[in-house]
Design an enzyme around this catalytic site. Sequence first.
Site, PDB file in Angstrom:
ATOM      1  N   ASP A 124     132.431 125.846  62.067  1.00 48.43           N
ATOM      2  CA  ASP A 124     132.491 126.785  61.834  1.00 48.43           C
ATOM      3  C   ASP A 124     131.980 126.183  60.546  1.00 48.43           C
ATOM      4  O   ASP A 124     132.580 126.292  59.090  1.00 48.43           O
ATOM      5  CB  ASP A 124     133.623 127.299  61.034  1.00 48.43           C
ATOM      6  CG  ASP A 124     134.304 128.132  62.838  1.00 48.43           C
ATOM      7  OD1 ASP A 124     132.758 127.946  63.820  1.00 48.43           O
ATOM      8  OD2 ASP A 124     134.963 128.461  63.567  1.00 48.43           O
ATOM      9  N   LYS A 133     131.196 122.927  68.787  1.00 53.61           N
ATOM     10  CA  LYS A 133     130.975 124.375  69.333  1.00 53.61           C
ATOM     11  C   LYS A 133     129.933 125.184  68.170  1.00 53.61           C
ATOM     12  O   LYS A 133     130.731 124.754  66.743  1.00 53.61           O
ATOM     13  CB  LYS A 133     132.500 125.423  69.263  1.00 53.61           C
ATOM     14  CG  LYS A 133     132.501 127.136  69.749  1.00 53.61           C
ATOM     15  CD  LYS A 133     133.617 127.164  69.823  1.00 53.61           C
ATOM     16  CE  LYS A 133     134.539 127.583  68.803  1.00 53.61           C
ATOM     17  NZ  LYS A 133     133.486 129.298  67.894  1.00 53.61           N
ATOM     18  N   ASP A 156     128.812 129.464  71.540  1.00 52.31           N
ATOM     19  CA  ASP A 156     130.079 131.106  71.354  1.00 52.31           C
ATOM     20  C   ASP A 156     129.322 131.910  70.591  1.00 52.31           C
ATOM     21  O   ASP A 156     129.721 132.229  69.753  1.00 52.31           O
ATOM     22  CB  ASP A 156     131.443 130.360  70.221  1.00 52.31           C
ATOM     23  CG  ASP A 156     132.255 131.427  70.681  1.00 52.31           C
ATOM     24  OD1 ASP A 156     132.087 132.477  71.208  1.00 52.31           O
ATOM     25  OD2 ASP A 156     133.049 130.778  69.348  1.00 52.31           O
ATOM     26  N   LYS A 186     128.911 134.859  72.330  1.00 58.85           N
ATOM     27  CA  LYS A 186     129.760 136.284  73.442  1.00 58.85           C
ATOM     28  C   LYS A 186     129.297 137.594  73.447  1.00 58.85           C
ATOM     29  O   LYS A 186     129.335 138.486  73.219  1.00 58.85           O
ATOM     30  CB  LYS A 186     130.610 136.808  72.056  1.00 58.85           C
ATOM     31  CG  LYS A 186     132.467 135.397  71.726  1.00 58.85           C
ATOM     32  CD  LYS A 186     133.025 136.404  71.065  1.00 58.85           C
ATOM     33  CE  LYS A 186     134.252 135.301  70.854  1.00 58.85           C
ATOM     34  NZ  LYS A 186     134.441 133.876  69.705  1.00 58.85           N
ATOM     35  N   LEU A 187     128.128 137.071  73.606  1.00 57.99           N
ATOM     36  CA  LEU A 187     127.299 138.309  74.024  1.00 57.99           C
ATOM     37  C   LEU A 187     127.379 139.225  75.188  1.00 57.99           C
ATOM     38  O   LEU A 187     128.193 139.408  76.281  1.00 57.99           O
ATOM     39  CB  LEU A 187     125.803 137.691  75.367  1.00 57.99           C
ATOM     40  CG  LEU A 187     125.036 137.392  74.252  1.00 57.99           C
ATOM     41  CD1 LEU A 187     125.225 135.797  73.589  1.00 57.99           C
ATOM     42  CD2 LEU A 187     124.019 136.981  75.842  1.00 57.99           C
ATOM     43  N   HIS A 188     127.292 140.605  74.827  1.00 61.99           N
ATOM     44  CA  HIS A 188     127.922 141.945  75.277  1.00 61.99           C
ATOM     45  C   HIS A 188     127.101 143.108  75.142  1.00 61.99           C
ATOM     46  O   HIS A 188     126.684 143.669  74.086  1.00 61.99           O
ATOM     47  CB  HIS A 188     129.354 142.403  74.934  1.00 61.99           C
ATOM     48  CG  HIS A 188     129.971 143.346  75.380  1.00 61.99           C
ATOM     49  ND1 HIS A 188     131.493 144.050  75.396  1.00 61.99           N
ATOM     50  CD2 HIS A 188     129.670 144.242  76.139  1.00 61.99           C
ATOM     51  CE1 HIS A 188     131.606 144.874  75.962  1.00 61.99           C
ATOM     52  NE2 HIS A 188     130.610 145.446  76.654  1.00 61.99           N
ATOM     53  N   ASP A 189     125.603 143.453  75.758  1.00 66.77           N
ATOM     54  CA  ASP A 189     125.079 144.344  75.945  1.00 66.77           C
ATOM     55  C   ASP A 189     124.723 144.979  77.963  1.00 66.77           C
ATOM     56  O   ASP A 189     124.998 144.155  78.530  1.00 66.77           O
ATOM     57  CB  ASP A 189     123.409 144.221  75.493  1.00 66.77           C
ATOM     58  CG  ASP A 189     123.134 145.106  74.164  1.00 66.77           C
ATOM     59  OD1 ASP A 189     122.544 146.168  75.435  1.00 66.77           O
ATOM     60  OD2 ASP A 189     122.683 144.759  73.623  1.00 66.77           O
ATOM     61  N   PRO A 244     122.236 144.758  81.120  1.00 64.73           N
ATOM     62  CA  PRO A 244     122.653 144.070  81.734  1.00 64.73           C
ATOM     63  C   PRO A 244     121.407 142.940  81.593  1.00 64.73           C
ATOM     64  O   PRO A 244     120.889 141.901  81.425  1.00 64.73           O
ATOM     65  CB  PRO A 244     123.009 143.988  83.751  1.00 64.73           C
ATOM     66  CG  PRO A 244     123.955 145.129  83.798  1.00 64.73           C
ATOM     67  CD  PRO A 244     123.873 145.257  81.636  1.00 64.73           C
ATOM     68  N   ASN A 245     119.986 143.711  81.300  1.00 67.76           N
ATOM     69  CA  ASN A 245     119.158 143.606  81.485  1.00 67.76           C
ATOM     70  C   ASN A 245     118.172 142.758  79.824  1.00 67.76           C
ATOM     71  O   ASN A 245     117.765 141.828  79.774  1.00 67.76           O
ATOM     72  CB  ASN A 245     118.230 144.719  81.780  1.00 67.76           C
ATOM     73  CG  ASN A 245     116.389 143.674  81.312  1.00 67.76           C
ATOM     74  OD1 ASN A 245     116.297 143.095  82.702  1.00 67.76           O
ATOM     75  ND2 ASN A 245     115.494 144.257  80.671  1.00 67.76           N
ATOM     76  N   THR A 283     141.930 137.428  71.141  1.00 66.28           N
ATOM     77  CA  THR A 283     143.676 137.377  70.605  1.00 66.28           C
ATOM     78  C   THR A 283     143.953 138.005  69.473  1.00 66.28           C
ATOM     79  O   THR A 283     144.914 138.570  68.665  1.00 66.28           O
ATOM     80  CB  THR A 283     143.865 135.697  70.789  1.00 66.28           C
ATOM     81  OG1 THR A 283     142.486 135.499  69.651  1.00 66.28           O
ATOM     82  CG2 THR A 283     143.568 135.445  71.692  1.00 66.28           C
ATOM     83  N   GLN A 294     145.983 131.350  62.393  1.00 65.90           N
ATOM     84  CA  GLN A 294     146.408 130.693  63.939  1.00 65.90           C
ATOM     85  C   GLN A 294     147.563 131.847  64.296  1.00 65.90           C
ATOM     86  O   GLN A 294     148.686 131.513  63.508  1.00 65.90           O
ATOM     87  CB  GLN A 294     146.306 130.279  64.927  1.00 65.90           C
ATOM     88  CG  GLN A 294     144.539 129.589  65.623  1.00 65.90           C
ATOM     89  CD  GLN A 294     143.876 130.761  65.999  1.00 65.90           C
ATOM     90  OE1 GLN A 294     144.243 131.370  66.533  1.00 65.90           O
ATOM     91  NE2 GLN A 294     142.863 130.156  65.744  1.00 65.90           N
ATOM     92  N   GLY A 315     139.221 123.246  65.524  1.00 68.87           N
ATOM     93  CA  GLY A 315     138.148 123.788  63.973  1.00 68.87           C
ATOM     94  C   GLY A 315     139.174 122.734  63.487  1.00 68.87           C
ATOM     95  O   GLY A 315     139.124 121.575  63.226  1.00 68.87           O
ATOM     96  N   ARG A 316     139.760 123.163  62.238  1.00 72.04           N
ATOM     97  CA  ARG A 316     139.922 123.202  60.628  1.00 72.04           C
ATOM     98  C   ARG A 316     141.088 121.877  61.538  1.00 72.04           C
ATOM     99  O   ARG A 316     141.089 121.155  60.325  1.00 72.04           O
ATOM    100  CB  ARG A 316     141.134 124.381  60.561  1.00 72.04           C
ATOM    101  CG  ARG A 316     140.086 125.491  59.894  1.00 72.04           C
ATOM    102  CD  ARG A 316     140.251 126.222  59.352  1.00 72.04           C
ATOM    103  NE  ARG A 316     140.608 127.548  60.917  1.00 72.04           N
ATOM    104  CZ  ARG A 316     141.504 128.821  60.587  1.00 72.04           C
ATOM    105  NH1 ARG A 316     141.980 128.624  59.396  1.00 72.04           N
ATOM    106  NH2 ARG A 316     142.134 129.405  61.823  1.00 72.04           N
TER     107      ARG A 316
HETATM  108  O1  C5P Z   1     139.656 126.067  63.057  1.00 74.95           O
HETATM  109  P1  C5P Z   1     140.314 126.099  64.522  1.00 74.95           P
HETATM  110  O2  C5P Z   1     140.910 125.805  65.102  1.00 74.95           O
HETATM  111  O3  C5P Z   1     141.290 127.919  64.139  1.00 74.95           O
HETATM  112  O4  C5P Z   1     139.467 127.951  65.256  1.00 74.95           O
HETATM  113  C1  C5P Z   1     139.694 127.747  66.488  1.00 74.95           C
HETATM  114  C2  C5P Z   1     138.354 127.967  66.715  1.00 74.95           C
HETATM  115  O5  C5P Z   1     138.151 129.083  67.864  1.00 74.95           O
HETATM  116  C3  C5P Z   1     137.062 129.409  66.025  1.00 74.95           C
HETATM  117  O6  C5P Z   1     135.336 129.040  66.379  1.00 74.95           O
HETATM  118  C4  C5P Z   1     137.611 130.695  66.107  1.00 74.95           C
HETATM  119  O7  C5P Z   1     136.730 131.520  66.108  1.00 74.95           O
HETATM  120  C5  C5P Z   1     137.670 130.468  68.210  1.00 74.95           C
HETATM  121  N1  C5P Z   1     138.834 131.467  68.239  1.00 74.95           N
HETATM  122  C6  C5P Z   1     139.835 131.468  68.061  1.00 74.95           C
HETATM  123  N2  C5P Z   1     140.231 131.699  68.836  1.00 74.95           N
HETATM  124  C7  C5P Z   1     139.969 133.318  70.009  1.00 74.95           C
HETATM  125  C8  C5P Z   1     138.723 132.584  70.422  1.00 74.95           C
HETATM  126  C9  C5P Z   1     137.501 132.150  69.301  1.00 74.95           C
HETATM  127  O8  C5P Z   1     140.197 130.816  67.813  1.00 74.95           O
HETATM  128  N3  C5P Z   1     140.560 133.681  70.884  1.00 74.95           N
END
Ligand code: C5P
Length: 232
Positions: A10, A32, A59, A61-64, A66-67, A119, A190, A210-211
């Site tokens: 990210d 990712k 990542d 996350k498409l949503h539209d 079907p075509n 989430t 989180q 990520g972090r």
């Molecule tokens: O830095 P961290 O470990 O929290 O990053 C988690 C990654 O997962 C981020 O790219 C975040 O957008 C993604 N993500 C998430 N929870 C979700 C879906 C995606 O943390 N439900």
Amino acid sequence: MGKDVIIACDFADGRTCLEFLDKFTEEKPFVKIGMELFYAEGPNIVREIKARGHRIFLDLKLHDIPNTVKKSMAVLSGLGADIVNLHAAGTKAMMEAALEGLTRPDGTRPLLIAVTQLTSTSEERMRSELLINAPLDETVLHYARNAKAAGLDGVVCSPLESGKVHEACGEGFLTVTPGIRFADGDKGDQVRVTTPADAKAIGSDYIVVGRPITAAADPVAAYRRCVAEFVG
Ligand code: C5P
């Protein structure tokens, strides 16, 4: 593909991301790429990271309709992504169209996984704003079954849900799980977090981290710690 750790890159721009990846001289982590980096840099960042030998979870996350999703997925497939995703809320017809679009002329395709409920969506908001009255965990499993019925390979979910998803959709249906923190680490924003070792015990197939890696003083050491705990 077996169990693996995916680093959520990210970063706001490609240069920072590539400098980060330069630190990994001995291994080629699964990466990712999310909306921030993709929208900042465009498709070339996918080609560039792929050319360096990394596998890529795109990542977006498409949503539209079907075509549109089918045609967009064909473009993403051509970039060489290994995993792509969409919102299961787009319906089975959209998911089936996505699979068609992803399939390359030689018959190969990236894995396709679905986001069930984000989430960040609470049960209360689901009820009051989306008019979905079922409990949140039931919705997650229902969307996972829809994804499975449409022929998808798995879902993004909390590690805490991966056991139930496997029960509902089979052990071979992938669970890709963010929300991972070391036992002695900072949770950040989180809320419900799981250690790599617990995610392994519950049955996650891939953890997205990520972090805890990107913000670590020694990212390579943090990545290796994740791999040691999760893959063993
Ligand atoms: O830095 P961290 O470990 O929290 O990053 C988690 C990654 O997962 C981020 O790219 C975040 O957008 C993604 N993500 C998430 N929870 C979700 C879906 C995606 O943390 N439900």
